[in-house]
Design a protein around this motif. Structure first.
Motif, PDB file in Angstrom:
ATOM      1  N   THR A 149       0.754  -1.399  -0.110  1.00 58.88           N
ATOM      2  CA  THR A 149      -0.043   0.074  -0.116  1.00 58.88           C
ATOM      3  C   THR A 149       0.746   1.057  -0.063  1.00 58.88           C
ATOM      4  O   THR A 149       1.700   1.391   0.815  1.00 58.88           O
ATOM      5  CB  THR A 149      -1.012  -0.157   1.292  1.00 58.88           C
ATOM      6  N   ARG A 150       0.654   2.050  -1.026  1.00 58.47           N
ATOM      7  CA  ARG A 150       1.321   3.131  -1.078  1.00 58.47           C
ATOM      8  C   ARG A 150       0.729   4.531  -0.738  1.00 58.47           C
ATOM      9  O   ARG A 150      -0.293   4.533  -1.150  1.00 58.47           O
ATOM     10  CB  ARG A 150       1.841   3.391  -2.444  1.00 58.47           C
ATOM     11  N   ALA A 151       1.489   5.276   0.159  1.00 62.64           N
ATOM     12  CA  ALA A 151       0.836   6.611   0.604  1.00 62.64           C
ATOM     13  C   ALA A 151       0.883   7.360  -0.265  1.00 62.64           C
ATOM     14  O   ALA A 151       1.617   7.549  -1.112  1.00 62.64           O
ATOM     15  CB  ALA A 151       1.316   6.834   1.948  1.00 62.64           C
ATOM     16  N   SER A 152       0.116   8.697   0.102  1.00 60.07           N
ATOM     17  CA  SER A 152       0.185   9.880  -0.849  1.00 60.07           C
ATOM     18  C   SER A 152       1.627  10.503  -0.699  1.00 60.07           C
ATOM     19  O   SER A 152       2.408  10.063   0.516  1.00 60.07           O
ATOM     20  CB  SER A 152      -0.758  11.116  -0.557  1.00 60.07           C
ATOM     21  N   VAL A 153       2.273  11.261  -1.585  1.00 59.58           N
ATOM     22  CA  VAL A 153       3.512  11.458  -1.330  1.00 59.58           C
ATOM     23  C   VAL A 153       3.691  12.871  -1.970  1.00 59.58           C
ATOM     24  O   VAL A 153       3.175  13.340  -2.917  1.00 59.58           O
ATOM     25  CB  VAL A 153       4.451  10.494  -2.216  1.00 59.58           C
ATOM     26  N   LEU A 154       4.556  13.838  -1.208  1.00 51.77           N
ATOM     27  CA  LEU A 154       4.721  15.199  -1.652  1.00 51.77           C
ATOM     28  C   LEU A 154       6.412  15.095  -1.980  1.00 51.77           C
ATOM     29  O   LEU A 154       7.142  14.740  -1.112  1.00 51.77           O
ATOM     30  CB  LEU A 154       4.452  16.283  -0.707  1.00 51.77           C
ATOM     31  N   LEU A 155       6.813  15.832  -3.220  1.00 50.59           N
ATOM     32  CA  LEU A 155       7.936  15.879  -3.515  1.00 50.59           C
ATOM     33  C   LEU A 155       8.273  17.472  -3.572  1.00 50.59           C
ATOM     34  O   LEU A 155       8.237  18.068  -4.512  1.00 50.59           O
ATOM     35  CB  LEU A 155       8.290  15.456  -4.937  1.00 50.59           C
ATOM     36  N   PRO A 156       8.856  18.026  -2.469  1.00 48.14           N
ATOM     37  CA  PRO A 156       8.735  19.466  -2.167  1.00 48.14           C
ATOM     38  C   PRO A 156       9.888  20.208  -3.123  1.00 48.14           C
ATOM     39  O   PRO A 156       9.533  21.324  -3.375  1.00 48.14           O
ATOM     40  CB  PRO A 156       9.257  19.686  -0.854  1.00 48.14           C
ATOM     41  N   ASP A 157      10.970  19.413  -3.363  1.00 49.54           N
ATOM     42  CA  ASP A 157      12.050  19.977  -3.793  1.00 49.54           C
ATOM     43  C   ASP A 157      11.770  19.981  -5.603  1.00 49.54           C
ATOM     44  O   ASP A 157      12.340  20.987  -6.184  1.00 49.54           O
ATOM     45  CB  ASP A 157      13.240  19.104  -3.753  1.00 49.54           C
ATOM     46  N   SER A 158      11.179  18.898  -6.272  1.00 54.31           N
ATOM     47  CA  SER A 158      10.724  18.604  -7.467  1.00 54.31           C
ATOM     48  C   SER A 158       9.645  19.480  -7.832  1.00 54.31           C
ATOM     49  O   SER A 158       9.412  19.748  -9.075  1.00 54.31           O
ATOM     50  CB  SER A 158      10.909  17.486  -8.024  1.00 54.31           C
ATOM     51  N   GLY A 159       8.681  19.513  -6.933  1.00 54.37           N
ATOM     52  CA  GLY A 159       7.183  20.125  -6.939  1.00 54.37           C
ATOM     53  C   GLY A 159       6.242  19.486  -7.797  1.00 54.37           C
ATOM     54  O   GLY A 159       5.612  19.781  -8.691  1.00 54.37           O
ATOM     55  N   PHE A 160       6.248  18.016  -7.102  1.00 51.34           N
ATOM     56  CA  PHE A 160       5.251  17.321  -7.405  1.00 51.34           C
ATOM     57  C   PHE A 160       4.429  16.372  -6.362  1.00 51.34           C
ATOM     58  O   PHE A 160       5.117  16.599  -5.321  1.00 51.34           O
ATOM     59  CB  PHE A 160       5.710  15.835  -8.372  1.00 51.34           C
ATOM     60  N   ALA A 161       3.374  16.300  -6.535  1.00 51.23           N
ATOM     61  CA  ALA A 161       2.588  15.432  -5.292  1.00 51.23           C
ATOM     62  C   ALA A 161       1.805  14.357  -5.970  1.00 51.23           C
ATOM     63  O   ALA A 161       1.132  14.630  -7.091  1.00 51.23           O
ATOM     64  CB  ALA A 161       1.874  16.610  -4.652  1.00 51.23           C
ATOM     65  N   VAL A 162       1.642  13.370  -5.308  1.00 51.02           N
ATOM     66  CA  VAL A 162       0.683  12.132  -5.859  1.00 51.02           C
ATOM     67  C   VAL A 162      -0.263  11.862  -4.751  1.00 51.02           C
ATOM     68  O   VAL A 162       0.209  11.652  -3.458  1.00 51.02           O
ATOM     69  CB  VAL A 162       1.640  10.908  -5.852  1.00 51.02           C
ATOM     70  N   LEU A 163      -1.497  12.215  -4.857  1.00 50.63           N
ATOM     71  CA  LEU A 163      -2.480  11.847  -3.705  1.00 50.63           C
ATOM     72  C   LEU A 163      -3.125  10.128  -4.157  1.00 50.63           C
ATOM     73  O   LEU A 163      -3.568   9.852  -5.116  1.00 50.63           O
ATOM     74  CB  LEU A 163      -3.740  12.554  -3.856  1.00 50.63           C
ATOM     75  N   ARG A 164      -3.112   9.504  -3.075  1.00 53.81           N
ATOM     76  CA  ARG A 164      -3.641   8.162  -3.397  1.00 53.81           C
ATOM     77  C   ARG A 164      -4.607   7.759  -1.986  1.00 53.81           C
ATOM     78  O   ARG A 164      -4.330   8.472  -0.938  1.00 53.81           O
ATOM     79  CB  ARG A 164      -2.799   6.884  -3.242  1.00 53.81           C
ATOM     80  N   HIS A 165      -5.498   7.297  -2.024  1.00 46.82           N
ATOM     81  CA  HIS A 165      -6.450   6.700  -1.084  1.00 46.82           C
ATOM     82  C   HIS A 165      -6.874   5.158  -1.072  1.00 46.82           C
ATOM     83  O   HIS A 165      -7.300   4.719  -1.998  1.00 46.82           O
ATOM     84  CB  HIS A 165      -7.580   7.601  -1.110  1.00 46.82           C
ATOM     85  N   LEU A 166      -6.458   4.507   0.014  1.00 44.23           N
ATOM     86  CA  LEU A 166      -6.875   3.098   0.100  1.00 44.23           C
ATOM     87  C   LEU A 166      -8.326   2.932  -0.307  1.00 44.23           C
ATOM     88  O   LEU A 166      -9.195   3.616   0.464  1.00 44.23           O
ATOM     89  CB  LEU A 166      -6.546   2.483   1.519  1.00 44.23           C
ATOM     90  N   GLY A 167      -8.796   2.220  -1.127  1.00 40.50           N
ATOM     91  CA  GLY A 167     -10.259   1.947  -1.617  1.00 40.50           C
ATOM     92  C   GLY A 167     -10.698   2.716  -2.594  1.00 40.50           C
ATOM     93  O   GLY A 167     -11.941   2.358  -3.231  1.00 40.50           O
ATOM     94  N   ASN A 168     -10.044   3.759  -3.099  1.00 39.99           N
ATOM     95  CA  ASN A 168     -10.253   4.595  -4.305  1.00 39.99           C
ATOM     96  C   ASN A 168      -9.370   4.165  -5.383  1.00 39.99           C
ATOM     97  O   ASN A 168      -8.043   4.317  -5.100  1.00 39.99           O
ATOM     98  CB  ASN A 168     -10.433   6.208  -4.128  1.00 39.99           C
ATOM     99  N   PRO A 169      -9.862   3.650  -6.445  1.00 41.84           N
ATOM    100  CA  PRO A 169      -8.936   3.281  -7.769  1.00 41.84           C
ATOM    101  C   PRO A 169      -8.167   4.298  -8.402  1.00 41.84           C
ATOM    102  O   PRO A 169      -7.481   4.257  -9.250  1.00 41.84           O
ATOM    103  CB  PRO A 169      -9.972   2.531  -8.604  1.00 41.84           C
ATOM    104  N   LEU A 170      -8.781   5.610  -8.030  1.00 47.78           N
ATOM    105  CA  LEU A 170      -8.290   6.891  -8.774  1.00 47.78           C
ATOM    106  C   LEU A 170      -7.187   7.401  -7.839  1.00 47.78           C
ATOM    107  O   LEU A 170      -7.015   7.291  -6.652  1.00 47.78           O
ATOM    108  CB  LEU A 170      -9.350   7.932  -8.794  1.00 47.78           C
ATOM    109  N   SER A 171      -6.205   7.996  -8.605  1.00 44.12           N
ATOM    110  CA  SER A 171      -5.117   8.611  -8.015  1.00 44.12           C
ATOM    111  C   SER A 171      -4.876   9.552  -9.081  1.00 44.12           C
ATOM    112  O   SER A 171      -5.185   9.840 -10.000  1.00 44.12           O
ATOM    113  CB  SER A 171      -3.470   7.891  -7.712  1.00 44.12           C
ATOM    114  N   VAL A 172      -4.092  10.667  -8.252  1.00 48.93           N
ATOM    115  CA  VAL A 172      -3.643  11.902  -9.147  1.00 48.93           C
ATOM    116  C   VAL A 172      -2.232  12.463  -8.830  1.00 48.93           C
ATOM    117  O   VAL A 172      -2.151  12.498  -7.708  1.00 48.93           O
ATOM    118  CB  VAL A 172      -4.943  13.168  -8.924  1.00 48.93           C
TER     119      VAL A 172
END
Length: 694
Positions: free
Chosen positions: A383-406
């Motif tokens: 299970t991968r959590a959401s992640v913030l990459l502050p230096d590169s300027g990207f973020a990935v949002l994930r949520h267990l149970g939702n097949p969508l991520s952004v």
């Protein structure tokens, strides 16, 4: 690490792989080995000027003067001939490495002889090439190719073949060895000169070029046994450690924010590490000044990838391409070998699936680096959590149970490989893409600058019919909790006097995308604000009202990518309240999982217009045009509010605030109703009310 003979004796899957590679090489038993006498050009020009697709290359064709587009076009002359020669020279280098690997695995002399013939042939030919007269002014010019960069990559393949032969007891005649040593010396002198120009004269040590010049020199030093030169190469300005410190951000991403160039640089690092290992130097655990590492670069790709192993095509880089997939397999086979991390397997399996249509190890990279008992892959269960990459300027949002991520992009522009795309989002489903970055065509295509780098080709905002200025956005808030993940990102440098705020809220039931744009009052207050959405699935409009069809497609403009956009239909909200409009993107056809569907609802602000559009498709085949949505509003401020939900049942989206009140919306699904508002004091999206039905 076991050698290839030991591997063939240990793993049952290796024998069939060797047999397949032999079959590919066996035509050389009957054919003369012909190396092109002409130097190569620039591969990026191997692209159809009409369809913008990469031209077909047949590795079995020894010479070619007519070059075919996948759509049937036939092209002749330059620059296509020169670009084809790049492919041919690279193919011959790969054949040398493949033959050396087959010999190392089973000892048949024909294959060592084949590899030797190619190596010695190039050693004889290389001194005949002048510094390429046709290279473009901005290039570091090579001999065998327009670019020194291409030459560096090609040389590493040849020298790895040479080392593999020598490691397995193959000897060259005195005359052959003399020619090879001249070749190595010329490469050494050229690469050292290129390095000096790039690092000291152009002051561009962080360039991906540097990583490859280093890799080429590391191979030369390994072939010549030059321990001291290898040690010197690793240190100092532009050396391995310095480049790792300046060419990679502290969060692990290559400094240009490009997935492709990240893998490109990572591959060069791994080749350098392989050569350093021959002298007893371990670079696999090396650290940059701010903790950067090869392993961290792998972890970054794992964090960015979709659940099915798909990597987003951030900034410049192909959406999909056979040579790129081969690079991914090489990089991740080495990663699995060195770090034994099971989370790498989905990305590796995806690349093999693209290359061969199966999640197995049937190719050269598997033979060279694969060291698992099974040739098959098993999806890693983690299970991968959401992640913030502050230096590169990207973020990935994930949520267990939702097949969508952004995935959201708010970081640096990316230099020459960046796009005008701040606050762009890439939406993924666990089964694949929904609304991706479209990738990048070969640079010889006019669509590189006319469409794929422009703001209009991304899922973000443009204002006044212009692309954004190169700039860096910011992350105002990133919060991950058990029930949801919230991201607020801002751009205040895209357009003078405009502030763009994008709020993304991911729960188990939906993805809320709230895009607020504020323009200063005055001369520019009435500029048109356009929000773009480019899904790659089949677009349906199951939620009323249906857009009104136009008699014929219309074009929005000629600049900043707008000339590539056709308008198919329009829906104008002429009421004084936000109108609900919706559509679905279907991905379930062709044998895909029927759950692979996404329903979308958006609030169309008063006076706004919904455009159903058609644009060039993903960069793998731009001529396969895709249908999308553009929402347009004219005025000093606007809120574009959209809800994405997996499946065919959309979430019900309503505006529940009165005129003059802070914006407040309600999202309702079966068993759940939530009210969100935009707090005017803090700028945050807040949850005001939640009702969970039994």
């Amino acid at each position: 690490m076991m050698n290839l003979k030991e591997k063939a004796d240990t793993f049952s899957w290796v024998g069939p792989v060797v047999d397949k590679l032999k079959t590919e090489l066996d035509p050389f038993r009957e054919e003369e080995i012909l190396l092109p006498a002409e130097p190569g050009g620039w591969w990026h020009q191997y692209v159809c000027p009409r369809h913008h697709t990469e031209l077909i290359f047949d590795a079995a064709e020894q010479d070619a003067f007519v070059f075919s587009c996948p759509k049937g076009c036939k092209l002749e002359g330059e620059p296509y001939r020169g670009a084809w020669l790049v492919y041919r020279h690279q193919a011959m280098a790969r054949y040398a490495l493949q033959a050396a690997a087959v010999y190392a695995a089973d000892g048949e002399d024909f294959y060592s002889g084949l590899a030797q013939t190619i190596l010695v042939g190039y050693a004889e030919q290389f001194p005949l090439y002048p510094v390429h007269p046709d290279g473009q002014p901005w290039m570091l010019r090579g001999r065998a190719f327009h670019q020194a960069l291409t030459e560096a990559i090609w040389s590493t393949t040849l020298i790895r073949a040479y080392l593999l032969l020598v490691d397995n007891g193959v000897t060259f005649t005195e005359e052959e060895e003399k020619k090879l040593q001249v070749f190595f010396l010329m490469l050494e002198e050229s690469m050292e000169q290129y390095r000096h120009i790039l690092i000291h004269e152009k002051q561009n040590a962080e360039s991906n070029y540097t990583a490859w010049l280093n890799a080429s020199l590391a191979c030369v030093y390994a072939a010549k046994g030059s321990r001291e030169k290898l040690a010197s190469l690793l240190k100092g300005e532009g050396g391995f450690y310095h480049h790792l410190s300046i060419g990679v951000k502290p969060d692990g991403f290559e400094f240009e924010g490009s997935t492709y160039y990240h893998i490109f640089v990572l591959r060069a690092y791994l080749i350098t590490a392989e050569m350093a290992g021959r002298f007893g130097v371990d670079l696999y655990d090396a650290r940059g000044d701010q903790g950067q590492s090869i392993r961290g670069m792998f972890q970054l790709l794992v964090e960015l990838s979709g659940d099915n192993g798909e990597l987003p095509a951030l900034h410049d880089g192909p959406y999909a391409r056979v040579p790129f997939a081969r690079e991914i397999t090489e990089v991740f086979e080495i990663g699995c070998l060195v770090y034994k991390d099971p989370t790498y397997q989905p990305i590796l399996a995806k690349a093999y699936r693209y290359l061969y249509g199966q999640e197995e190890r049937p190719g050269l990279e598997a033979l060279l680096y694969g060291q698992r008992e099974s040739k098959e892959f098993h999806s890693a269960c983690w299970t991968r959590a959401s992640v913030l990459l502050p230096d590169s300027g990207f973020a990935v949002l994930r949520h267990l149970g939702n097949p969508l991520s952004v995935l959201a992009d708010f970081g640096e522009h990316g230099g020459s490989h960046g796009h005008y795309d701040k606050l762009h989002i890439t939406i993924m489903h666990r089964l694949g893409e929904v609304a991706p970055e479209l990738g990048m065509v070969p640079y010889g295509s006019i669509l590189r600058k006319e469409w794929y780098a422009e703001t209009a080709s991304h899922n973000t905002i443009s204002i006044g019919g212009r692309s954004q200025a190169p700039h860096t956005g910011s992350c105002r808030q990133f919060r991950q909790e058990s029930e949801d993940t919230y991201l607020w990102i801002r751009s205040d440098g895209a357009y003078e006097g405009a502030v763009l705020d994008r709020h993304l809220w991911l729960t188990d039931g939906w993805l809320l995308d709230w895009f607020h744009v504020e323009q200063v009052t005055g001369q520019k207050q009435d500029q048109e604000v356009d929000l773009w959405f480019h899904p790659t699935g089949h677009l349906l409009f199951p939620v009323e009202p249906r857009p009104i069809r136009m008699d014929s497609p219309a074009v929005l403009g000629q600049e900043a990518g707008y000339g590539s956009v056709e308008v198919l239909s329009l829906l104008q909200n002429e009421t004084d309240y936000a109108l609900r409009a919706g559509w679905s993107t279907l991905y379930g056809g062709g044998g895909h999982d029927p759950e692979y569907e996404v329903s979308v609802n958006t609030l169309l602000p008063p006076g706004s217009i919904l455009h159903e559009i058609r644009t060039p498709g993903i960069a793998e085949d731009p001529s396969r045009r895709i249908r999308g949505i553009m929402l347009r509003h004219r005025g000093p401020s606007v809120d574009f509010i959209t809800v994405y939900r997996a499946g065919h049942e959309p979430a019900v989206l309503k505006l529940v605030s009165e005129a003059g009140e802070p914006a407040r919306i309600q999202i309702e699904t079966t068993g759940q109703r939530v009210v969100y508002c935009l707090n005017p004091e803090t700028g945050l999206i807040q949850e005001e009310f939640r009702n969970m039905e039994e």
